[in-house]
Write an enzyme that holds these catalytic residues in place. Structure first.
Site, mmCIF file in Angstrom:
data_model
loop_
_atom_site.group_PDB
_atom_site.id
_atom_site.type_symbol
_atom_site.label_atom_id
_atom_site.label_comp_id
_atom_site.label_asym_id
_atom_site.label_seq_id
_atom_site.Cartn_x
_atom_site.Cartn_y
_atom_site.Cartn_z
ATOM 1 N N HIS A 23 0.813 -1.228 0.000
ATOM 2 C CA HIS A 23 0.000 0.000 0.000
ATOM 3 C C HIS A 23 0.852 1.287 0.000
ATOM 4 O O HIS A 23 0.698 2.176 0.829
ATOM 5 C CB HIS A 23 -1.114 0.007 1.050
ATOM 6 C CG HIS A 23 -0.758 -0.203 2.498
ATOM 7 N ND1 HIS A 23 0.277 0.417 3.124
ATOM 8 C CD2 HIS A 23 -1.367 -0.950 3.443
ATOM 9 C CE1 HIS A 23 0.309 0.054 4.387
ATOM 10 N NE2 HIS A 23 -0.672 -0.773 4.611
ATOM 11 N N HIS A 78 -5.354 -9.016 14.373
ATOM 12 C CA HIS A 78 -5.481 -7.750 13.628
ATOM 13 C C HIS A 78 -6.318 -7.993 12.383
ATOM 14 O O HIS A 78 -6.137 -8.984 11.676
ATOM 15 C CB HIS A 78 -4.053 -7.286 13.283
ATOM 16 C CG HIS A 78 -3.935 -6.017 12.517
ATOM 17 N ND1 HIS A 78 -4.885 -5.028 12.523
ATOM 18 C CD2 HIS A 78 -2.943 -5.572 11.688
ATOM 19 C CE1 HIS A 78 -4.489 -4.029 11.750
ATOM 20 N NE2 HIS A 78 -3.315 -4.346 11.225
ATOM 21 N N GLU A 80 -6.516 -6.236 9.519
ATOM 22 C CA GLU A 80 -6.058 -5.840 8.175
ATOM 23 C C GLU A 80 -5.893 -7.071 7.268
ATOM 24 O O GLU A 80 -5.519 -8.155 7.725
ATOM 25 C CB GLU A 80 -4.749 -5.039 8.280
ATOM 26 C CG GLU A 80 -4.479 -4.249 7.006
ATOM 27 C CD GLU A 80 -3.393 -3.180 7.146
ATOM 28 O OE1 GLU A 80 -2.743 -3.099 8.190
ATOM 29 O OE2 GLU A 80 -3.206 -2.432 6.156
ATOM 30 N N ASP A 82 -3.847 -8.322 5.196
ATOM 31 C CA ASP A 82 -2.650 -9.163 5.087
ATOM 32 C C ASP A 82 -2.619 -10.240 6.173
ATOM 33 O O ASP A 82 -1.821 -11.176 6.086
ATOM 34 C CB ASP A 82 -1.357 -8.327 5.115
ATOM 35 C CG ASP A 82 -1.308 -7.298 6.209
ATOM 36 O OD1 ASP A 82 -2.376 -6.864 6.669
ATOM 37 O OD2 ASP A 82 -0.198 -6.910 6.623
ATOM 38 N N HIS A 144 -1.370 -1.949 14.930
ATOM 39 C CA HIS A 144 -1.312 -0.838 14.012
ATOM 40 C C HIS A 144 -2.666 -0.153 13.771
ATOM 41 O O HIS A 144 -2.725 0.996 13.344
ATOM 42 C CB HIS A 144 -0.721 -1.418 12.716
ATOM 43 C CG HIS A 144 -0.876 -0.764 11.433
ATOM 44 N ND1 HIS A 144 -1.225 -1.416 10.278
ATOM 45 C CD2 HIS A 144 -0.703 0.535 11.095
ATOM 46 C CE1 HIS A 144 -1.241 -0.578 9.278
ATOM 47 N NE2 HIS A 144 -0.934 0.605 9.740
ATOM 48 N N ASP A 163 1.766 -6.929 14.005
ATOM 49 C CA ASP A 163 2.596 -5.970 13.256
ATOM 50 C C ASP A 163 3.804 -5.475 14.071
ATOM 51 O O ASP A 163 4.840 -5.116 13.485
ATOM 52 C CB ASP A 163 1.758 -4.762 12.823
ATOM 53 C CG ASP A 163 0.932 -5.040 11.568
ATOM 54 O OD1 ASP A 163 1.267 -5.986 10.834
ATOM 55 O OD2 ASP A 163 -0.027 -4.302 11.315
ATOM 56 N N TYR A 191 10.062 -0.384 8.790
ATOM 57 C CA TYR A 191 8.692 -0.766 9.156
ATOM 58 C C TYR A 191 8.162 0.161 10.248
ATOM 59 O O TYR A 191 7.048 0.683 10.164
ATOM 60 C CB TYR A 191 8.688 -2.223 9.645
ATOM 61 C CG TYR A 191 7.311 -2.808 9.721
ATOM 62 C CD1 TYR A 191 6.766 -3.493 8.640
ATOM 63 C CD2 TYR A 191 6.532 -2.671 10.864
ATOM 64 C CE1 TYR A 191 5.497 -4.016 8.683
ATOM 65 C CE2 TYR A 191 5.260 -3.195 10.927
ATOM 66 C CZ TYR A 191 4.754 -3.880 9.833
ATOM 67 O OH TYR A 191 3.493 -4.388 9.895
ATOM 68 N N HIS A 225 5.121 -10.244 10.300
ATOM 69 C CA HIS A 225 5.934 -10.036 9.089
ATOM 70 C C HIS A 225 7.406 -10.263 9.439
ATOM 71 O O HIS A 225 7.875 -9.802 10.489
ATOM 72 C CB HIS A 225 5.813 -8.600 8.560
ATOM 73 C CG HIS A 225 4.433 -8.199 8.155
ATOM 74 N ND1 HIS A 225 3.811 -8.675 7.036
ATOM 75 C CD2 HIS A 225 3.552 -7.336 8.723
ATOM 76 C CE1 HIS A 225 2.598 -8.123 6.929
ATOM 77 N NE2 HIS A 225 2.427 -7.323 7.947
HETATM 78 FE FE1 FEO Z 1 -1.516 -3.691 9.835
HETATM 79 FE FE2 FEO Z 1 0.470 -6.240 8.656
HETATM 80 O O1 FEO Z 1 -1.110 -5.245 8.861
#
Ligand code: FEO
Length: 396
Positions: A23, A78, A80, A82, A144, A163, A191, A225
């Site tokens: 993004h 979370h 989101e 991903d 996040h 995250d 990050y 991640h």
């Molecule tokens: Fe806030 Fe890795 O998503």
């Protein structure tokens, strides 16, 4: 890829080798969407992956437990995409599993996925027993998104941090010690700067809560991640503490754009002045430059100078784009300033740049330095002096 991180705790995530844009954030080293299976009398799957990787993800889970219907809990730290993109398919394949998320996550899931899922909302300190192991949940709003939470596994002392502590970093080895520390720290810094720098105050409180108030023993940090922190937990906690405290180093950034090289001439002279004062300086011309790389440098830079020519009675579009991103991330910059060349109105571009720097809440902002058309040699000497003055403020 079957990988047992600790007894009965398996990595079942996905490596996205070819990701180069997340993004708008450049991911030069790809990324991973991490997911973890915890096997006990009950089985929990912690987080899941981006939708396009669902089939590969399901194969990874099957490799460990064979039948997905054995899963009892789908822990979603979370909302989101991903980390939840494969959830609709998972719910189909394990209809008896219960989705567990934060209270704000529950509302978000119902809105985002528009499914009548049975979701258990948890609050701080709630636990789920898996048998010999227990999962404890701690919501961490804004790290996040408002729904974000972390999950702590005992007695293994593993923090599934989502995250937080993540890095967009694809590698075939999943543990910190198996990868070059400088590379993973560089990606962790990028990050932090691009994803959570604006909530440093919240991160500071979360770090305090986890390490001082709750005194959690952490033997492994499994983010959503990048690599898993095991050997270098102290190193990443130290860096997060530094970044959350908004600590800066004696470093200046000169960030500018130019139309006919006049503002560029000023940037070069200013940079020489900063150099002569012995302050570390990095220079970025914005055209074609990657904003997420520049913001990584902003994370620990004490001073930022922004240069813009005047175009259509305002600042240059690339400068506007940079300042929009910069101010939204609430940079730790202690001192800023502006400079630029103009054709016929000395005020417009600088007024806009100054307004953006004020909105970024920079504590000290120097008066702008502007020159008409091409700066002459005497004016370039003044630019150098401007750079020296800026550097002295950084050192003081
Ligand atoms: Fe806030 Fe890795 O998503």
């Amino acid at each position: 890829m079957k990988l047992e991180l600790a007894k009965d705790v398996f990595y079942v995530g996905i490596i996205d080798w070819n990701l180069r844009d997340f993004h708008g954030y450049s991911t030069h080293r790809g990324s991973t969407y991490n997911s973890y299976l915890v096997l006990d009398e009950k089985i929990a799957l912690i987080d899941n992956v981006k939708a396009p990787f669902t089939d590969e993800f399901i194969e990874n889970i099957k490799e460990v437990i064979g039948d997905l219907n054995k899963i009892d809990y789908l822990i979603c730290n979370h909302l989101e995409g991903d980390h939840t993109g494969s959830l609709p398919k998972l719910v189909e394949l394990c209809p008896n599993a219960r989705i567990v998320t934060s209270e704000r996550g529950k509302a978000g899931f119902l809105r985002m996925y528009k499914k009548n899922w049975d979701i258990q909302a948890v609050k701080e300190g709630d636990t789920i027993s898996l048998g010999k192991r227990t999962l404890t949940f701690v919501p961490v709003p804004m790290v996040h998104w408002p729904d974000s939470m972390v999950t702590y596994l005992t007695p293994d002392n593993i923090l599934f941090s989502n995250d937080a502590f993540g890095q967009h970093y694809a590698s075939s080895k999943r543990l910190d010690a198996q990868n070059p520390l400088s590379e993973i720290l560089e990606e962790a810094k990028k990050y932090y700067a691009n994803i959570v720098m604006h909530v440093s105050g919240i991160i500071k409180n979360v770090l305090k809560k986890v390490t001082e108030d709750l005194k959690l023993q952490i033997d492994m940090i499994c983010p959503s991640h990048g690599i898993v922190w095991k050997e270098h937990i102290g190193v990443i906690l130290k860096h997060y503490t530094m970044w959350a405290n908004r600590e800066t180093v004696e470093k200046a950034l000169v960030i500018y754009d130019t139309m006919w090289h006049s503002t560029e001439k000023m940037a070069i002279a200013i940079t020489k002045g900063i150099q002569e004062e012995g302050v570390d300086v990095k220079v970025f011309r914005l055209t074609g430059m990657d904003l997420s790389d520049i913001i990584t440098e902003v994370l620990d830079a004490r001073g930022v100078l922004v240069g813009s020519p005047t175009l259509n009675n305002g600042m240059f579009p690339t400068v506007g784009a940079f300042l929009t991103y910069f101010k939204g991330l609430r940079p730790p910059t202690k001192i800023a300033g502006s400079f630029g060349s103009f054709g016929w109105n000395p005020k417009n571009a600088m007024d806009q740049v100054m307004a953006e720097l004020k909105e970024a809440r920079i504590p000290e902002i120097m008066a702008p330095l502007t020159y008409n058309f091409i700066p002459d040699p005497e004016e370039l000497v003044k630019c150098k002096e401007f750079g020296k003055e800026f550097a002295k403020k950084i050192k003081s």
